[in-house]
Design an enzyme around this catalytic site. Structure first.
Site, PDB file in Angstrom:
ATOM      1  CG  ASP A  30      31.967  55.188  44.143  1.00 20.69           C
ATOM      2  OD1 ASP A  30      32.361  54.364  43.295  1.00 20.69           O
ATOM      3  OD2 ASP A  30      31.678  54.878  45.320  1.00 20.69           O
ATOM      4  CG  HIS A 100      31.714  50.274  37.353  1.00 17.73           C
ATOM      5  ND1 HIS A 100      31.287  48.977  37.501  1.00 17.73           N
ATOM      6  CD2 HIS A 100      32.632  50.466  38.334  1.00 17.73           C
ATOM      7  CE1 HIS A 100      31.906  48.410  38.518  1.00 17.73           C
ATOM      8  NE2 HIS A 100      32.746  49.296  39.041  1.00 17.73           N
ATOM      9  CG  LEU A 101      36.353  54.735  33.104  1.00 21.48           C
ATOM     10  CD1 LEU A 101      37.585  53.881  33.369  1.00 21.48           C
ATOM     11  CD2 LEU A 101      36.417  55.333  31.687  1.00 21.48           C
TER      12      LEU A 101
END
Ligand code: 5GP
Ligand code: ZN
Length: 111
Positions: A30, A100-101
Site C-alpha cells: 500500500d 482489493h483485499l
C-alpha cells in the site's frame, strides 16, 4: 479501465514493484501503509468491489483470501496475526473502485 489506478498498475502503465503476481492477481505494498505490513491483494480482472462480484467470480474471491494467507506467512505475520479487510462502497470507506483485499499486520490491530 484506463482511468482505474489499479488497472493501470496491472497493465504496467503505472510502474510498481509487486511482491507477488500470478495469472489472476497482483500483490502490492500500500502506498500509504497503516501498519508495518500493509499489502493489497488485487485481482487482474476489473471488478468494482465486493458489491459487484458476480456468479463466476467465486474462485477468484477465494483466491484473494488464500493468497493473503500465504503473503502473511511470507511477510512474517502468520503467527502474530493480522487483519484482512474489504472496504465496500461509500459507507465502507472504499476509495479505489477496483476490488482489493487489505492485509494489515505487524502491530496490534484490535479496536
Ligand atoms: P480503499 O479505501 O479503497 O479500500 O483503499 C485503497 C488503498 O489503496 C488505500 O490504502 C491507498 O493508500 C491505496 N492506494 C491508492 N492509490 C495507490 C497507488 O497508486 N499505489 C498503491 N500501491 N496503493 C495505492
Ligand atoms: Zn480497475
Amino acid at each position: 479501465m484506463t482511468d482505474c489506478v489499479f488497472c493501470n498498475i496491472i497493465n504496467k502503465t503505472i510502474p510498481s514493484q509487486p511482491v507477488f503476481e500470478n495469472g489472476n492477481l497482483l500483490v502490492i505494498n500500500d502506498i500509504n501503509p497503516k501498519a508495518p505490513v500493509h499489502l493489497l491483494v488485487v485481482p487482474k480482472k476489473h471488478i468494482n468491489g465486493i458489491h459487484t462480484l458476480a456468479a463466476g467470480d467465486e474462485a477468484l474471491a477465494g483466491e484473494l483470501i488464500f493468497v493473503a494467507k500465504q503473503m502473511a506467512e511470507k511477510f512474517g505475520v502468520g503467527e502474530s496475526g493480522y487483519k484482512l479487510v474489504f472496504n465496500v462502497g461509500r459507507d465502507g470507506g472504499q476509495v479505489v473502485p477496483h476490488l482489493h483485499l487489505h492485509l494489515l499486520g505487524g502491530r496490534q490491530l484490535a479496536e
